[in-house]
Design an enzyme around this catalytic site. Structure first.
Site, PDB file in Angstrom:
ATOM      1  N   GLY A  31       0.808  -1.218   0.000  1.00 39.63           N
ATOM      2  CA  GLY A  31       0.000   0.000   0.000  1.00 39.63           C
ATOM      3  C   GLY A  31       0.839   1.264   0.000  1.00 39.63           C
ATOM      4  O   GLY A  31       2.020   1.246  -0.345  1.00 39.63           O
ATOM      5  N   GLY A  36       5.055   4.452  -9.141  1.00 35.29           N
ATOM      6  CA  GLY A  36       5.777   3.208  -9.439  1.00 35.29           C
ATOM      7  C   GLY A  36       4.862   1.997  -9.301  1.00 35.29           C
ATOM      8  O   GLY A  36       4.876   1.086 -10.132  1.00 35.29           O
ATOM      9  N   HIS A  37       4.064   1.965  -8.230  1.00 32.15           N
ATOM     10  CA  HIS A  37       3.103   0.859  -8.066  1.00 32.15           C
ATOM     11  C   HIS A  37       2.086   0.853  -9.210  1.00 32.15           C
ATOM     12  O   HIS A  37       1.710  -0.209  -9.715  1.00 32.15           O
ATOM     13  CB  HIS A  37       2.321   1.020  -6.756  1.00 32.15           C
ATOM     14  CG  HIS A  37       3.116   0.825  -5.513  1.00 32.15           C
ATOM     15  ND1 HIS A  37       3.387   1.850  -4.640  1.00 32.15           N
ATOM     16  CD2 HIS A  37       3.678  -0.283  -4.978  1.00 32.15           C
ATOM     17  CE1 HIS A  37       4.094   1.391  -3.616  1.00 32.15           C
ATOM     18  NE2 HIS A  37       4.284   0.100  -3.799  1.00 32.15           N
ATOM     19  N   GLN A  61       7.974  -9.492   7.683  1.00 35.45           N
ATOM     20  CA  GLN A  61       9.183  -9.034   7.000  1.00 35.45           C
ATOM     21  C   GLN A  61       9.821  -7.818   7.661  1.00 35.45           C
ATOM     22  O   GLN A  61      10.787  -7.265   7.130  1.00 35.45           O
ATOM     23  CB  GLN A  61       8.917  -8.773   5.509  1.00 35.45           C
ATOM     24  CG  GLN A  61       8.040  -7.570   5.204  1.00 35.45           C
ATOM     25  CD  GLN A  61       7.675  -7.507   3.718  1.00 35.45           C
ATOM     26  OE1 GLN A  61       6.854  -8.268   3.251  1.00 35.45           O
ATOM     27  NE2 GLN A  61       8.302  -6.603   2.973  1.00 35.45           N
ATOM     28  N   ASP A 152      13.550  -3.318  -5.932  1.00 33.96           N
ATOM     29  CA  ASP A 152      13.871  -4.344  -4.929  1.00 33.96           C
ATOM     30  C   ASP A 152      14.454  -5.554  -5.664  1.00 33.96           C
ATOM     31  O   ASP A 152      13.828  -6.610  -5.744  1.00 33.96           O
ATOM     32  CB  ASP A 152      12.614  -4.725  -4.151  1.00 33.96           C
ATOM     33  CG  ASP A 152      12.042  -3.549  -3.394  1.00 33.96           C
ATOM     34  OD1 ASP A 152      12.495  -3.289  -2.278  1.00 33.96           O
ATOM     35  OD2 ASP A 152      11.153  -2.874  -3.939  1.00 33.96           O
ATOM     36  N   GLN A 155      14.886  -8.788  -3.725  1.00 34.95           N
ATOM     37  CA  GLN A 155      13.565  -9.380  -3.482  1.00 34.95           C
ATOM     38  C   GLN A 155      13.072 -10.103  -4.745  1.00 34.95           C
ATOM     39  O   GLN A 155      12.543 -11.219  -4.681  1.00 34.95           O
ATOM     40  CB  GLN A 155      12.586  -8.277  -3.080  1.00 34.95           C
ATOM     41  CG  GLN A 155      11.122  -8.696  -3.112  1.00 34.95           C
ATOM     42  CD  GLN A 155      10.201  -7.631  -2.554  1.00 34.95           C
ATOM     43  OE1 GLN A 155      10.121  -7.455  -1.354  1.00 34.95           O
ATOM     44  NE2 GLN A 155       9.481  -6.927  -3.406  1.00 34.95           N
ATOM     45  N   SER A 188       7.731   4.155  -1.034  1.00 31.94           N
ATOM     46  CA  SER A 188       6.837   4.650   0.020  1.00 31.94           C
ATOM     47  C   SER A 188       7.649   5.286   1.140  1.00 31.94           C
ATOM     48  O   SER A 188       7.198   6.224   1.797  1.00 31.94           O
ATOM     49  CB  SER A 188       5.998   3.508   0.580  1.00 31.94           C
ATOM     50  OG  SER A 188       5.253   2.934  -0.465  1.00 31.94           O
ATOM     51  N   ARG A 189       8.849   4.766   1.365  1.00 29.95           N
ATOM     52  CA  ARG A 189       9.656   5.274   2.486  1.00 29.95           C
ATOM     53  C   ARG A 189      10.292   6.637   2.191  1.00 29.95           C
ATOM     54  O   ARG A 189      10.814   7.277   3.115  1.00 29.95           O
ATOM     55  CB  ARG A 189      10.739   4.252   2.871  1.00 29.95           C
ATOM     56  CG  ARG A 189      10.148   3.009   3.549  1.00 29.95           C
ATOM     57  CD  ARG A 189      11.205   2.106   4.154  1.00 29.95           C
ATOM     58  NE  ARG A 189      10.627   1.092   5.009  1.00 29.95           N
ATOM     59  CZ  ARG A 189      10.445  -0.199   4.672  1.00 29.95           C
ATOM     60  NH1 ARG A 189      10.821  -0.635   3.483  1.00 29.95           N
ATOM     61  NH2 ARG A 189       9.914  -1.046   5.530  1.00 29.95           N
TER      62      ARG A 189
HETATM   63  O1  PAF Z   1       7.731  -5.041  -2.164  1.00 33.68           O
HETATM   64  C1  PAF Z   1       6.808  -5.047  -1.331  1.00 33.68           C
HETATM   65  O2  PAF Z   1       5.989  -4.149  -1.266  1.00 33.68           O
HETATM   66  C2  PAF Z   1       6.688  -6.210  -0.363  1.00 33.68           C
HETATM   67  O3  PAF Z   1       7.932  -6.686   0.030  1.00 33.68           O
HETATM   68  C3  PAF Z   1       5.811  -7.353  -0.909  1.00 33.68           C
HETATM   69  C4  PAF Z   1       6.417  -7.992  -2.158  1.00 33.68           C
HETATM   70  C5  PAF Z   1       4.424  -6.843  -1.228  1.00 33.68           C
HETATM   71  C6  PAF Z   1       5.698  -8.462   0.136  1.00 33.68           C
HETATM   72  O4  PAF Z   1       5.127  -7.997   1.317  1.00 33.68           O
END
Ligand code: PAF
Length: 298
Positions: A31, A36-37, A61, A152, A155, A188-189
């Protein structure tokens, strides 16, 4: 756009789409959505007939000293943006829905090696938390594809690896980093940055670009390139966790002849931890070692 909280109602909706022969893309998020999202949603919609976006601030996490409680939660604003962007379902499960037992008692997914280097070394347990929640979301939604941002990068590699290792029939799509006009990667940060820090923040991307340019110019001194960037960032007031040249595919140290590289960094600016990266393909160097006009992968 429907907003759903329970897995049963989500599955009923997806079953209906499947009966119509439609394919489904998932965009997992926490959220506080930024452009970007929304680009991820755009890419999902371009590839699949149906798009599910999840918003879940995943406690598993976050480390004990991290910003789980203060992480920005802007659900109504996010809902409006996603409706506008044409998402079909916004899935907002509760912590109880995702983790019916205590966090410590839950089964979890570990991706060895990749999860304990770089950001995994600085944030112990972080990638097990990401891998676990993403696997659970994959099982809840059972999408044909899932879309993640390349900012990320580690990730993204963890998710690609778990998808392959667990034989999940899901295509993982990476989308290039969306940046502010001054180069700062959207996150977001970024909202945590003070005005003065916000002015300095683009230096992280500038350091990545400078390093990539040295690589493209044929500079073989990788430790020297990393050190120049670290010194510059420290002088500007950053506290870098790492600034490294690595293999793009698995983030291990480059070996002679490796051409598929990434310059990847994490650095604190005040209370904000920024991450960014710049992938670079050096294949053409063998042909023209010092050509400054060589292009990178972005
Ligand atoms: O990138 C993120 O926003 C989070 O790490 C994700 C992939 C939604 C997992 O909680």
């Amino acid at each position: 756009m429907q907003v759903l909280q329970g897995v049963d109602e989500l599955r009923a909706r997806i079953r209906h789409w499947r009966q119509l022969g439609q394919n489904v893309a998932l965009v997992p998020t926490m959220g506080n959505l930024h452009p970007g999202h929304l680009r991820l949603v755009e890419q999902a919609k371009a590839r699949a007939e149906r798009c599910v976006v999840s918003i879940f601030v995943n406690p598993l996490q976050f480390g004990p000293q991290e910003d789980f409680d203060s992480y920005p939660r802007t659900l109504e604003d996010d809902r409006l943006k996603l409706a506008d962007q044409g998402a079909d379902v916004l899935f907002v499960p509760s912590v109880k829905e995702v983790y019916p037992r205590s966090l410590a008692a839950m089964t979890r997914i570990e991706v060895p090696g990749l999860s304990t280097i770089l950001c995994g070394a600085a944030r112990p347990g972080h990638f097990a938390g990401v891998a676990t929640v993403v696997t659970k979301l994959f099982n809840m939604v059972q999408p044909d594809m899932a879309v993640f941002g390349e900012k990320d990068w580690q990730q993204l590699l963890v998710i690609r690896r778990l998808t392959a290792d667990l034989n999940l029939p899901i295509t993982i799509v990476g989308v290039s980093t969306h940046r502010e006009a001054d180069g700062l990667a959207m996150s977001s940060r970024n909202a945590y940055l003070s005005d003065a820090e916000r002015c300095k923040a683009p230096l992280l991307y500038a350091s990545l670009k400078d390093s990539v340019q040295r690589l493209l110019n044929g500079d073989p001194d990788y430790p020297g390139i990393e050190m120049t960037a670290l010194v510059g960032l420290r002088e500007a007031g950053f506290r870098p966790d790492y600034f490294l040249i690595r293999r793009a595919t698995d983030l291990t140290e480059p070996q002679p002849g490796d051409t598929d590289l990434i310059v990847i960094a994490a650095a604190w600016l005040g209370k904000t931890r920024l991450i960014d990266n710049y992938p670079v393909a050096l294949e053409q160097l063998a042909v023209a070692p010092a050509n400054p006009s060589l292009s990178t992968t972005r």
